[in-house]
Design a protein around this motif. Structure first.
Motif, PDB file in Angstrom:
ATOM      1  N   MET A 108       2.854 -14.498  15.093  1.00 25.80           N
ATOM      2  CA  MET A 108       3.561 -14.482  14.506  1.00 25.80           C
ATOM      3  C   MET A 108       4.505 -13.649  15.279  1.00 25.80           C
ATOM      4  N   LYS A 109       5.849 -14.908  15.626  1.00 29.19           N
ATOM      5  CA  LYS A 109       6.198 -14.579  16.869  1.00 29.19           C
ATOM      6  C   LYS A 109       7.515 -14.127  16.109  1.00 29.19           C
ATOM      7  N   SER A 110       7.484 -13.369  15.228  1.00 25.76           N
ATOM      8  CA  SER A 110       8.749 -12.456  14.659  1.00 25.76           C
ATOM      9  C   SER A 110       8.393 -11.164  15.116  1.00 25.76           C
ATOM     10  N   LEU A 111       7.073 -10.828  15.267  1.00 27.95           N
ATOM     11  CA  LEU A 111       6.831  -9.842  16.300  1.00 27.95           C
ATOM     12  C   LEU A 111       7.270  -9.474  17.106  1.00 27.95           C
ATOM     13  N   PRO A 112       7.932  -7.975  18.088  1.00 25.46           N
ATOM     14  CA  PRO A 112       8.122  -7.022  16.987  1.00 25.46           C
ATOM     15  C   PRO A 112       9.126  -7.196  15.823  1.00 25.46           C
ATOM     16  N   TYR A 113       9.662  -6.516  14.709  1.00 29.18           N
ATOM     17  CA  TYR A 113      10.274  -6.688  13.751  1.00 29.18           C
ATOM     18  C   TYR A 113      10.753  -6.001  13.522  1.00 29.18           C
ATOM     19  N   PHE A 114      12.424  -5.689  13.629  1.00 32.74           N
ATOM     20  CA  PHE A 114      13.456  -4.193  13.304  1.00 32.74           C
ATOM     21  C   PHE A 114      13.986  -5.019  11.810  1.00 32.74           C
ATOM     22  N   CYS A 115      13.723  -3.108  11.186  1.00 34.06           N
ATOM     23  CA  CYS A 115      14.054  -4.029   9.215  1.00 34.06           C
ATOM     24  C   CYS A 115      15.045  -2.034   9.875  1.00 34.06           C
ATOM     25  N   ARG A 116      15.817  -2.674   8.399  1.00 36.21           N
ATOM     26  CA  ARG A 116      16.353  -1.497   8.171  1.00 36.21           C
ATOM     27  C   ARG A 116      16.584  -1.119   6.572  1.00 36.21           C
ATOM     28  N   GLY A 117      16.549  -0.249   5.478  1.00 39.20           N
ATOM     29  CA  GLY A 117      16.954  -0.538   4.344  1.00 39.20           C
ATOM     30  C   GLY A 117      17.120   0.348   3.874  1.00 39.20           C
ATOM     31  N   GLU A 118      17.142   0.759   2.198  1.00 42.84           N
ATOM     32  CA  GLU A 118      17.366   2.365   1.233  1.00 42.84           C
ATOM     33  C   GLU A 118      16.554   2.163   1.147  1.00 42.84           C
ATOM     34  N   VAL A 119      16.086   3.466   0.731  1.00 40.82           N
ATOM     35  CA  VAL A 119      14.272   3.748   0.542  1.00 40.82           C
ATOM     36  C   VAL A 119      14.541   3.783  -1.245  1.00 40.82           C
ATOM     37  N   ILE A 120      14.122   3.112  -2.139  1.00 42.43           N
ATOM     38  CA  ILE A 120      14.369   2.506  -3.418  1.00 42.43           C
ATOM     39  C   ILE A 120      12.816   3.169  -4.101  1.00 42.43           C
ATOM     40  N   ARG A 121      12.996   3.541  -5.228  1.00 43.39           N
ATOM     41  CA  ARG A 121      11.896   4.080  -6.505  1.00 43.39           C
ATOM     42  C   ARG A 121      11.050   2.537  -6.659  1.00 43.39           C
ATOM     43  N   GLY A 122      10.023   2.744  -6.315  1.00 42.30           N
ATOM     44  CA  GLY A 122       9.394   1.668  -6.287  1.00 42.30           C
ATOM     45  C   GLY A 122       7.997   2.124  -7.818  1.00 42.30           C
ATOM     46  N   PHE A 123       6.941   1.593  -8.417  1.00 40.08           N
ATOM     47  CA  PHE A 123       5.843   1.661  -9.427  1.00 40.08           C
ATOM     48  C   PHE A 123       5.564   2.986  -9.608  1.00 40.08           C
ATOM     49  N   GLY A 124       5.720   3.620  -8.626  1.00 37.82           N
ATOM     50  CA  GLY A 124       4.726   4.770  -8.587  1.00 37.82           C
ATOM     51  C   GLY A 124       4.188   5.587  -8.094  1.00 37.82           C
ATOM     52  N   ARG A 125       2.973   4.018  -7.851  1.00 40.88           N
ATOM     53  CA  ARG A 125       1.627   4.125  -7.886  1.00 40.88           C
ATOM     54  C   ARG A 125       0.915   4.687  -6.053  1.00 40.88           C
ATOM     55  N   GLY A 126       1.928   4.367  -5.513  1.00 45.64           N
ATOM     56  CA  GLY A 126       1.507   5.029  -3.970  1.00 45.64           C
ATOM     57  C   GLY A 126       0.922   6.458  -3.893  1.00 45.64           C
ATOM     58  N   SER A 127       1.225   7.562  -4.608  1.00 46.34           N
ATOM     59  CA  SER A 127       1.546   8.418  -4.569  1.00 46.34           C
ATOM     60  C   SER A 127       0.416   9.441  -5.504  1.00 46.34           C
ATOM     61  N   LYS A 128       0.662   8.377  -7.029  1.00 40.92           N
ATOM     62  CA  LYS A 128      -0.216   9.172  -8.588  1.00 40.92           C
ATOM     63  C   LYS A 128      -1.122   8.775  -8.132  1.00 40.92           C
ATOM     64  N   GLU A 129      -1.692   7.281  -8.371  1.00 40.05           N
ATOM     65  CA  GLU A 129      -2.521   6.651  -8.693  1.00 40.05           C
ATOM     66  C   GLU A 129      -2.804   7.056  -7.207  1.00 40.05           C
ATOM     67  N   LEU A 130      -2.966   6.536  -5.668  1.00 40.55           N
ATOM     68  CA  LEU A 130      -3.562   6.472  -5.158  1.00 40.55           C
ATOM     69  C   LEU A 130      -3.694   7.718  -3.949  1.00 40.55           C
ATOM     70  N   GLY A 131      -2.257   8.256  -4.331  1.00 37.95           N
ATOM     71  CA  GLY A 131      -2.764   9.291  -3.283  1.00 37.95           C
ATOM     72  C   GLY A 131      -2.203   9.035  -1.822  1.00 37.95           C
ATOM     73  N   ILE A 132      -1.262   8.175  -2.117  1.00 43.49           N
ATOM     74  CA  ILE A 132      -0.921   7.641  -0.418  1.00 43.49           C
ATOM     75  C   ILE A 132       1.019   6.990  -0.609  1.00 43.49           C
ATOM     76  N   PRO A 133       1.821   8.435   0.056  1.00 43.72           N
ATOM     77  CA  PRO A 133       2.963   7.674  -1.118  1.00 43.72           C
ATOM     78  C   PRO A 133       3.451   6.730   0.085  1.00 43.72           C
TER      79      PRO A 133
END
Length: 170
Positions: free
Chosen positions: A1-26
């Motif tokens: 992948m020629k685009s790597l390394p890829y730098f990006c930035r943005g505001e953290v938004i609420r997702g589905f809430g599954r990472g922390s709640k269902e998987l224990g991996i926020p």
């Protein structure tokens, strides 16, 4: 992948809430505006790299880009798991990431959440090891992270809170 390394930035938004709640991996989720600006050659799958919240320290991270087949999402997402224990959520903060490498394609898990958790934990261990390579370690000190805007330093206007910076290289 020629685009790597890829730098990006943005505001953290609420997702589905599954990472922390269902998987224990926020995970921290980027808004659609960041996802929609990914270069075409960055395919779905699991990536590793570095992440910084606001003007904080830079930590190792693993990121899922894709449709999350297990959950049958209809919209592509970018979910970053920062390999660090934070005391509290950081919704609304600015997350800066540099994706430096690719681990594997996205997979579907028919049932067992345990299989998904095991795969994610394996991805985390692989990311930790690969990020110790000298060519990846140097990106931890990249000036991209020291130039990160702080969302808490000023009250953003509604227009400012939806803006993001996308960079490929510098």
């Amino acid at each position: 992948m020629k685009s790597l390394p890829y730098f990006c930035r943005g505001e953290v938004i609420r997702g589905f809430g599954r990472g922390s709640k269902e998987l224990g991996i926020p995970t921290a989720n980027f808004p659609d505006s960041v996802v929609d600006n990914l270069p075409a050659d960055i395919s779905t799958g699991i990536y590793y790299g570095w992440a910084c919240v606001g003007n904080g320290d830079v930590y190792k991270m693993v990121m899922s880009i894709g449709w999350n087949p297990y959950y049958k999402n209809t919209k592509k997402s970018m979910e970053t798991h920062v390999i660090h224990t934070f005391k509290e959520d950081f919704y609304g903060e600015i997350l800066s990431v540099v994706m430096v490498g690719y681990i594997r394609p996205e997979r579907s898990y028919d049932s067992l959440v345990e299989a998904l958790i095991t795969a994610i934990n394996n991805d985390i261990e692989e990311a930790k090891a690969k990020l110790e390579l000298p060519e990846h370690l140097k990106l931890r000190k990249d000036n991209f992270f020291t130039s990160a805007p702080s969302s808490s330093s000023a009250a953003p206007s509604p227009a400012a809170s939806t803006s993001q910076t996308i960079m490929n290289g510098h």
